[in-house]
Write an enzyme that holds these catalytic residues in place. Structure first.
Site, PDB file in Angstrom:
ATOM      1  N   ASP A  54       0.857  -1.188  -0.003  1.00 38.94           N
ATOM      2  CA  ASP A  54       0.096  -0.172   0.062  1.00 38.94           C
ATOM      3  C   ASP A  54       0.978   1.011  -0.181  1.00 38.94           C
ATOM      4  O   ASP A  54       1.606   1.594   0.940  1.00 38.94           O
ATOM      5  CB  ASP A  54      -0.895   0.012   1.315  1.00 38.94           C
ATOM      6  CG  ASP A  54      -1.796   1.295   1.296  1.00 38.94           C
ATOM      7  OD1 ASP A  54      -1.648   2.305   0.744  1.00 38.94           O
ATOM      8  OD2 ASP A  54      -2.428   1.373   2.395  1.00 38.94           O
ATOM      9  N   LYS A  95       3.033  11.372  -3.207  1.00 41.05           N
ATOM     10  CA  LYS A  95       1.892  10.733  -4.016  1.00 41.05           C
ATOM     11  C   LYS A  95       1.281  11.712  -4.866  1.00 41.05           C
ATOM     12  O   LYS A  95       0.718  11.318  -6.002  1.00 41.05           O
ATOM     13  CB  LYS A  95       1.222   9.733  -3.135  1.00 41.05           C
ATOM     14  CG  LYS A  95       0.492   8.945  -4.050  1.00 41.05           C
ATOM     15  CD  LYS A  95      -0.287   7.940  -2.872  1.00 41.05           C
ATOM     16  CE  LYS A  95      -1.428   7.065  -3.759  1.00 41.05           C
ATOM     17  NZ  LYS A  95      -1.950   6.172  -2.584  1.00 41.05           N
ATOM     18  N   GLU A 111      -7.087   0.494  -4.396  1.00 40.74           N
ATOM     19  CA  GLU A 111      -7.133   0.386  -2.977  1.00 40.74           C
ATOM     20  C   GLU A 111      -8.556   0.039  -2.686  1.00 40.74           C
ATOM     21  O   GLU A 111      -8.625  -0.998  -1.456  1.00 40.74           O
ATOM     22  CB  GLU A 111      -6.747   2.025  -2.456  1.00 40.74           C
ATOM     23  CG  GLU A 111      -5.374   2.134  -2.725  1.00 40.74           C
ATOM     24  CD  GLU A 111      -4.860   3.521  -2.452  1.00 40.74           C
ATOM     25  OE1 GLU A 111      -5.807   4.615  -2.207  1.00 40.74           O
ATOM     26  OE2 GLU A 111      -4.010   3.964  -2.779  1.00 40.74           O
ATOM     27  N   ASP A 169     -13.037   4.916   1.807  1.00 45.59           N
ATOM     28  CA  ASP A 169     -11.496   4.926   2.421  1.00 45.59           C
ATOM     29  C   ASP A 169     -11.191   6.447   2.657  1.00 45.59           C
ATOM     30  O   ASP A 169     -11.109   7.281   1.577  1.00 45.59           O
ATOM     31  CB  ASP A 169     -10.953   4.320   1.017  1.00 45.59           C
ATOM     32  CG  ASP A 169      -9.335   4.407   1.303  1.00 45.59           C
ATOM     33  OD1 ASP A 169      -9.042   5.296   2.268  1.00 45.59           O
ATOM     34  OD2 ASP A 169      -8.477   3.894   0.731  1.00 45.59           O
TER      35      ASP A 169
END
Ligand code: ADP
Ligand code: MG
Length: 608
Positions: free
Chosen positions: A8, A71, A170, A192
């Site tokens: 992850d 990211k 994800e 999420d």
């Protein structure tokens, strides 16, 4: 022996897991025992880098040397990155090649290089924990990552010496971790909320088969936003209460850290005391913060996530009453208010029996076990995040594979010509939701030449889009009358060219020298074989158009290339490829040109 791991690669935290004892298990750093690796990198004056916990610990004192949330910059242009960097402690440099750079120590690194440092840390951690070399990984990406962002993630893996077996969304990974494939038939929402991104997915599960019905989200929404708002509030209050200080970067960072710690504490307590102590800025302040205050700050963020959840549901054609389960993912879902609001919105208590920080990595490890064959009975379908189509007359997009299509998929559509006697069509492949080609991302352009001349509207050109399980697109255009076809694999670019990645590898930033040689050899062989195949194919099309002289020359260079591919000298293979290119390209070019009597340029593809 090697082992495939699940990773992850988060905006805020990254984790690595393996499949063990029938489930995904997050690996702890053997040195520190910690399972989460903050996605933070710091450059040191001696040209080394510090990654993870240690970099996070000193991020206030070393704000200017610390790179977090990289990211967000993955696959972005310089201008996009510059717009996104606001509120972060570092700057984006433009070195003129279109790829943003960030200073790390005395070097300027691209986002994939910085992500590679984090991946390398996880790779090393896993290799140490398992006692075997880890070389392959399933890496998760937000459901909303487009092709460029996904490709940037692949580039990062390559730079870290990892082969990507699969990029996995994800939320899909989370679903696997929760074992929701065991629901005989049902619908699931995965919510999420992490540090930097929000994703919501609506999935259908039937007989162990997952299908993503819809996704939505925001790659710029998460706990960081809550921290920033709390930090602003803390500094405001300090000022109001008479503290005299300069609003330096250090002060901002210290306030952010205090804000995050207070927010986390307030998920358990209802009141905490907060101290800001930055002597060189003249700031010393202590106050209290209550859960109520943090909740009022977090509320707009949470309400926005629910609005996006509503959109995903609408896209899926479902109502909340159709859902069988809601799963929580991401550290920010530990906030009691998030749980309450999610429960109220979806009309059921969400699943939260797994650690929300770990579910994505656990799911990635399960996917890895499916790929290696260690676990059976789970088939996983993913979804295309954005629509794919081609440009037609007037610059309008004809969608061929709509957004949210289940992967893998193949869709064909017929087009025709626009001009009498037209012998070529331009196929311009696009990705995005906008109507006009110019507003979408251009993935590839190629020409289908040699269409049999006919009045406009008569030729039938079939365009087939095939999207594999990894989301890699192949486009085939075929003249239905002659059968003449042209196909391309649409390889998305991250902004980094192959040469740039190569150079980064050669600079040996993240790889051992032996590793690198082996990798370069494999790559040279694959590319050499591809060149061999293609050249032979083109020349076989019409052997009568080549002189005997040319034929023997071409034959000689291709044979030489073939022999070199059998050796293990990647430099020699590259040289043989160059020689082969020099001889075959002009011949191939001429063959192509001979096939086109009248080639019309411009937008020759006509939609139906
Ligand atoms: P990402 O997927 O973006 O890397 P994570 O899932 O690791 O993010 O979540 C990190 C976020 O979760 C951070 O904003 C952090 O402050 C927040 N967080 C972690 N624990 C808690 C908690 N107990 N209460 C509220 N927020 C939390
Ligand atoms: Mg996450």
């Amino acid at each position: 022996m090697t082992r495939m791991v699940g990773i992850d690669l988060g905006t805020t935290n990254s984790l690595v897991a393996i499949f063990r004892g029938g489930r995904g298990e997050v690996l702890a750093d053997p040195a520190t025992g910690s399972r989460m690796c903050p996605s933070i990198v710091r450059g040191e004056t001696d040209s080394t880098v510090t990654v993870g916990e240690a970099a996070k610990r000193d991020r206030v004192a070393r704000a200017r040397d610390t790179v977090a949330s990289i990211k967000r910059m993955m696959g972005k242009s310089v201008a996009e990155a510059q717009a996104l960097v606001e509120g972060l402690s570092y700057a984006i440099s433009d070195v003129g090649d279109g790829v943003p750079r960030v200073r790390v120590g005395d070097r300027l690194l691209s986002p994939p290089e910085i992500s590679a440092l984090i991946l390398k840390e996880l790779k090393d951690r896993a290799s140490a924990a398992l006692g075997v070399s880890v070389e392959r990984a399933v890496i998760t990406v937000p459901a909303y990552f487009d092709d460029r962002e996904r490709q940037a993630t692949r580039d990062a893996a390559r730079l870290a010496g990892l082969k990507v077996a699969r990029l996995l969304s994800e939320p899909t990974a989370a679903c696997l971790a929760y074992g929701l494939e065991k629901i005989p038939s049902g619908k699931i929402a995965v919510y999420d909320l992490g540090g930097g991104t929000f994703d919501v997915s609506i999935l259908k599960v039937k007989d162990g088969l997952f299908e993503v019905l819809a996704i939505n989200g925001d790659t710029r929404l998460g706990g960081d936003d809550i921290d920033a708002a709390i930090a602003a509030r803390l500094l405001e209050r300090a000022k109001l209460e008479g503290a005299q200080f300069d609003r330096t970067l250090r002060v901002e960072e210290a306030a952010r850290t205090a804000a995050e710690n207070a927010k986390i504490a307030l998920s358990a307590d209802v009141e905490v005391s907060v101290t800001l102590d930055i002597p060189e800025a003249g700031l010393r302040w202590t106050g209290t913060l209550t859960r109520d205050e943090v909740e009022s700050i977090a509320r707009p963020v949470i309400e926005r996530t629910l609005k996006l959840s509503g959109r995903a549901l609408r896209d899926s054609g479902l109502a909340t009453s159709d859902l069988d389960a809601v799963a929580l993912v991401g550290g920010s879902t530990r906030m009691p208010l998030v749980r309450q609001r999610v429960e109220a919105f979806f009309g059921m208590p969400p699943r939260s029996d797994l650690d929300p920080d770990e579910v994505v990595a656990m799911g990635a490890a399960i996917q890895a076990s499916v790929i290696t064959g260690e676990s059976r009975g789970i088939t996983l379908l993913d979804v295309s995040p954005l629509s794919l189509g081609i440009e037609t007359m007037g610059g309008v997009v004809a969608k061929i594979i709509p957004r949210n299509s289940t992967l893998p998929t193949a869709v064909g559509m017929e087009f025709t010509t626009h001009v009498d006697g037209q012998r070529a069509v331009l196929v311009h492949v696009l990705q995005g939701e906008r109507e006009l080609a110019k507003d979408n991302r251009s993935l590839a352009r190629f020409e289908l030449r040699g269409i049999a001349p006919a009045p406009a509207g008569i030729p039938r050109v079939e365009v087939i889009f095939t999207l594999d399980a990894n989301g890699i697109l192949n486009v085939l255009a075929r003249d239905k009358k002659t059968g003449l076809a042209h196909d391309v694999d649409v390889r998305p670019t991250s902004g980094l060219t192959d040469e740039m990645v190569e150079r980064m590898l050669i600079e040996g930033m993240t790889l051992g020298a032996a590793d690198l040689e082996a990798r370069l050899l494999v790559e040279a062989r694959v590319e050499g074989e591809k060149l061999l195949r293609q050249s032979r194919k083109v020349i076989a099309q019409d052997p009568t158009l080549i002189t005997p002289d040319e034929a023997s020359q071409v034959d000689a260079v291709l044979r030489a290339l073939e022999v070199t591919i059998g050796t293990d000298d990647h430099r020699a293979i590259r040289r043989a490829m160059e020689t082969a290119d020099a001889v075959t390209v002009p011949v191939a070019q001429r063959l192509m040109d001979r096939n086109i009597a009248s080639f019309l340029t411009g937008k020759n593809v006509d939609g139906d």
